[in-house]
Write an enzyme that holds these catalytic residues in place. Structure first.
Site, PDB file in Angstrom:
ATOM      1  CG  PHE A   1       0.464  -0.101  -4.650  1.00  0.00           C
ATOM      2  CD1 PHE A   1      -0.474   0.797  -5.155  1.00  0.00           C
ATOM      3  CD2 PHE A   1       1.778   0.318  -4.516  1.00  0.00           C
ATOM      4  CE1 PHE A   1      -0.108   2.080  -5.518  1.00  0.00           C
ATOM      5  CE2 PHE A   1       2.157   1.599  -4.879  1.00  0.00           C
ATOM      6  CZ  PHE A   1       1.207   2.485  -5.381  1.00  0.00           C
ATOM      7  CG  ASP A   2      -5.965  -4.282  -2.414  1.00  0.00           C
ATOM      8  OD1 ASP A   2      -5.715  -5.467  -2.137  1.00  0.00           O
ATOM      9  OD2 ASP A   2      -7.067  -3.895  -2.843  1.00  0.00           O
ATOM     10  CB  VAL A   3      -3.968  -7.001  -6.246  1.00  0.00           C
ATOM     11  CG1 VAL A   3      -4.179  -7.392  -7.713  1.00  0.00           C
ATOM     12  CG2 VAL A   3      -2.531  -7.266  -5.832  1.00  0.00           C
TER      13      VAL A   3
ATOM     14  CG  ASP B   1     -10.497  -1.716  -3.162  1.00  0.00           C
ATOM     15  OD1 ASP B   1      -9.485  -2.432  -3.013  1.00  0.00           O
ATOM     16  OD2 ASP B   1     -11.659  -2.161  -3.170  1.00  0.00           O
TER      17      ASP B   1
END
Length: 234
Positions: free
Chosen positions: A9-11, A181
């Site tokens: 996961f990106d943040v 995203d």
């Protein structure tokens, strides 16, 4: 069909709302330094910042250069001669305090942690991202947190993903999915690394690039459908 085991996961704008965090930090910074934060000034800073981040992803700008000059470059256009490093330190201080969730982030991560191995992969600053994830009570759900400043590489560089893969025991690329995203960072990086990609199109924008993710979602809750059924949501 293959079931995923590892989720990366990106943040920012994937788990935590960066727009809210950035706007709050900028507001505090400019008020402290007695600078009139007009919409034009803030918009121009964001344009320059975005351009520098894209250059950083391409390996054209060093991380220190990005952080220590973005404010001085932007504010110079408005007649302010400032110490970019000083402004960056104040900005990061305020940014660390912001940890607003993307809608559904806590619930989705809490649920997924019961079924998958979760890891963070971020291009942010190590101390800032760690504090935000801790304060948001999300860090507890991840088996590892990998941040570019710590790794010495950044997304989408293959070396960043090599660093991550080497530190996840038993990782199988065919059972790994990255969720983020950014098409130019998360999705391009994942594609180059040979793993499946899920574009979290949080802003509901058209993809006019040549970068094509395996999946697309507009809300984090859609991950449950994707992961259970491996349905292409493009």
């Amino acid at each position: 069909m293959t079931k995923y085991e590892t989720l990366l996961f990106d943040v920012d704008d994937t788990l935590l709302d960066f727009d809210i965090a950035e706007n709050a930090a900028l507001d505090h910074l400019f008020k402290q330094e007695n600078i009139a934060a007009t919409p034009t000034l803030v918009a121009r800073y964001k344009e320059i910042n975005e351009s520098m981040w894209r250059a950083f992803e391409r390996g054209e700008v060093a991380k220190d250069t990005l952080h220590n000059t973005r404010f001085s470059i932007a504010l110079k256009e408005f007649g302010y001669d400032v110490d970019g490093s000083y402004f960056e330190a104040i900005f990061q201080k305020y940014l660390k305090e912001a940890h607003h969730y993307v809608d559904g982030a806590y619930e989705v991560i809490e649920q997924l942690a019961n079924h998958y191995d979760l890891y963070v992969v971020s291009n942010g600053k190590t101390d800032t991202q760690n504090k935000r994830l801790q304060d948001a009570q999300l860090a507890q759900f991840f088996k590892g947190i990998f941040i570019s400043e710590q790794t010495g590489f950044q997304k989408p560089m293959p070396a960043f993903f090599d660093y991550v893969f080497e530190r996840i025991d038993g990782l199988q690329k065919s059972k790994t999915l990255i969720i983020g995203d950014s098409l130019t960072s998360d999705i391009k990086g994942g594609l180059q690394a040979g793993i499946d990609t899920c574009w979290f199109n949080i802003r509901h924008i058209d993809n006019t690039s040549t970068i094509q993710p395996h999946y697309e979602i507009k809300k984090l809750h859609e991950l449950h459908v994707l992961l259970d059924n491996k349905i292409t949501l493009l």
